[in-house]
Design a protein around this motif. Structure first.
Motif, PDB file in Angstrom:
ATOM      1  N   TYR A  75       0.771  -1.088  -0.102  1.00 38.86           N
ATOM      2  CA  TYR A  75       0.200  -0.071  -0.197  1.00 38.86           C
ATOM      3  C   TYR A  75       0.946   1.198   0.086  1.00 38.86           C
ATOM      4  N   ARG A  76       1.021   2.097  -1.141  1.00 37.88           N
ATOM      5  CA  ARG A  76       1.574   3.367  -1.304  1.00 37.88           C
ATOM      6  C   ARG A  76       3.048   3.199  -0.883  1.00 37.88           C
ATOM      7  N   GLY A  77       3.662   2.050  -1.208  1.00 38.96           N
ATOM      8  CA  GLY A  77       5.200   1.750  -1.029  1.00 38.96           C
ATOM      9  C   GLY A  77       5.342   1.334   0.397  1.00 38.96           C
ATOM     10  N   GLN A  78       4.325   0.749   1.155  1.00 35.62           N
ATOM     11  CA  GLN A  78       4.530  -0.052   2.348  1.00 35.62           C
ATOM     12  C   GLN A  78       3.974  -1.392   2.319  1.00 35.62           C
ATOM     13  N   LYS A  79       4.888  -2.111   2.895  1.00 35.32           N
ATOM     14  CA  LYS A  79       4.786  -3.591   2.755  1.00 35.32           C
ATOM     15  C   LYS A  79       4.161  -4.070   4.284  1.00 35.32           C
ATOM     16  N   VAL A  80       3.066  -4.652   4.149  1.00 32.82           N
ATOM     17  CA  VAL A  80       2.246  -5.084   5.437  1.00 32.82           C
ATOM     18  C   VAL A  80       2.035  -6.433   5.171  1.00 32.82           C
ATOM     19  N   SER A  90      -0.869 -20.497  15.077  1.00 34.44           N
ATOM     20  CA  SER A  90      -0.667 -18.974  15.572  1.00 34.44           C
ATOM     21  C   SER A  90      -0.825 -18.046  14.359  1.00 34.44           C
ATOM     22  N   THR A  91      -0.996 -16.707  14.757  1.00 32.63           N
ATOM     23  CA  THR A  91      -1.208 -15.798  13.699  1.00 32.63           C
ATOM     24  C   THR A  91      -0.161 -14.374  14.075  1.00 32.63           C
ATOM     25  N   GLN A  92       0.318 -14.071  13.342  1.00 30.94           N
ATOM     26  CA  GLN A  92       1.116 -12.578  13.669  1.00 30.94           C
ATOM     27  C   GLN A  92       0.587 -11.471  12.667  1.00 30.94           C
ATOM     28  N   VAL A  93      -0.027 -10.293  13.158  1.00 31.40           N
ATOM     29  CA  VAL A  93      -0.472  -9.253  12.200  1.00 31.40           C
ATOM     30  C   VAL A  93       0.589  -8.103  12.360  1.00 31.40           C
ATOM     31  N   ASP A  94       1.059  -7.600  11.251  1.00 29.93           N
ATOM     32  CA  ASP A  94       1.685  -6.415  11.442  1.00 29.93           C
ATOM     33  C   ASP A  94       0.721  -5.399  12.014  1.00 29.93           C
ATOM     34  N   ALA A  95       1.208  -4.509  12.953  1.00 29.94           N
ATOM     35  CA  ALA A  95       0.637  -3.446  13.606  1.00 29.94           C
ATOM     36  C   ALA A  95       0.104  -2.443  12.668  1.00 29.94           C
ATOM     37  N   ALA A  96       0.882  -2.216  11.501  1.00 29.73           N
ATOM     38  CA  ALA A  96       0.586  -1.346  10.371  1.00 29.73           C
ATOM     39  C   ALA A  96      -0.976  -1.749   9.575  1.00 29.73           C
ATOM     40  N   PHE A  97      -1.026  -3.026   9.867  1.00 28.45           N
ATOM     41  CA  PHE A  97      -2.335  -3.683   9.205  1.00 28.45           C
ATOM     42  C   PHE A  97      -3.490  -2.790   9.353  1.00 28.45           C
ATOM     43  N   ASN A 135      -3.749   0.463  10.425  1.00 30.09           N
ATOM     44  CA  ASN A 135      -3.966   1.569   9.741  1.00 30.09           C
ATOM     45  C   ASN A 135      -4.105   1.880   8.369  1.00 30.09           C
ATOM     46  N   LEU A 136      -4.399   0.607   7.488  1.00 34.38           N
ATOM     47  CA  LEU A 136      -4.736   0.656   6.378  1.00 34.38           C
ATOM     48  C   LEU A 136      -6.226   1.136   6.089  1.00 34.38           C
ATOM     49  N   PRO A 137      -6.533   1.287   4.919  1.00 33.91           N
ATOM     50  CA  PRO A 137      -7.968   2.013   4.812  1.00 33.91           C
ATOM     51  C   PRO A 137      -8.977   0.619   5.030  1.00 33.91           C
TER      52      PRO A 137
END
Length: 247
Positions: A176-181, A195-202, A204-206
């Motif tokens: 997303y706009r140059g960012q990899k999540v 187990s599942t790990q989610v980047d915190a930046a996810f 913040n995505l629309p």
């Protein structure tokens, strides 16, 4: 009855109207750009892919594995080609075994390619207890989910373990706009192995992109490609970055 027209405005009022006019103009221009129609993403034929991604291009961008698929897509920022490659260590009548994968996203600028991003993953059978890794193209998409005029690629791939999908792993990547999540998931036959790990930046995505990803996760469960921890939907609504069956 008489009708009165305002023929003179105070300078401060004129300034206010002028500012409002400019603001509306900017909004309308942005809206018009975002609504511009671009060709739908396409998968190139083997012949077209070979003609476009030549040996020189492969050498320049270090693509040593066989090409599995090439996606062509465009948005207001330009024309792109996403090249998916897989190592094909063993090819049988019924299956293809890969130990390594690589994707390279290329942008066409003045007749030449420039790389915008790439991804790499691999495993060692003796260490990871996995038998193959490949792109799950059933879930791969190149769409403008938030309607801002820019495509938001979603790439999903995974591995096969000793029990097939049941103990392999899966990875969801959003650009997303140059960012990899990323969302990383480990399947497991036993409850406590998942187990599942989610980047915190996810988070913040629309909202539209988050919803699209969750929908794909639902499809992965339905297709028995993933076994997410019980209550994973609630965990994501609560913006948790890690969850498993023990939580």
């Amino acid at each position: 009855m008489r009708t009165f027209f305002v023929t003179h405005l105070h300078p401060k009022c004129l300034k206010g109207f002028y500012t409002l006019f400019l603001s509306l103009l900017v909004i309308n221009v942005h809206h018009a750009i975002a609504q511009t129609s671009f060709p739908a993403p396409v998968i190139l034929s083997s012949a077209k892919a070979a003609a476009l991604i030549t040996d020189n291009v492969r050498q320049e961008f270090k693509m040593s594995y066989p090409i599995y698929r090439v996606y062509q897509y465009a948005d207001q920022s330009g024309q792109y080609y996403c090249v998916l490659t897989e190592s094909r260590n063993t090819v049988t009548e019924h299956d293809t075994i890969n130990q390594r994968i690589k994707a390279v996203n290329l942008k066409m600028v003045d007749g030449k390619f420039t790389k915008t991003w790439e991804l790499n993953d691999n495993f060692t059978p003796e260490v990871n207890e996995e038998s193959s890794i490949w792109f799950w193209t059933k879930y791969v998409e190149f769409l403008d989910y938030d309607h801002d005029g820019l495509v938001d690629p979603i790439i999903i791939y995974g591995t096969r373990g000793s029990n097939g999908y049941d103990d392999g792993r899966a990875k969801i990547l959003i650009y997303y706009r140059g960012q990899k999540v990323a969302i990383r998931h480990q399947n497991g036959v036993l409850d406590d192995e998942r187990s599942t790990q989610v980047d915190a930046a996810f988070y913040n995505l629309p909202a539209s992109i988050q919803a699209a990803v969750r929908q794909k996760m639902e499809q992965m469960v339905k297709n028995q490609h993933a076994i997410f921890p019980n209550g994973w939907q609630t965990a994501m609504r609560n913006k948790k970055t890690a969850f498993d069956e023990a939580q």
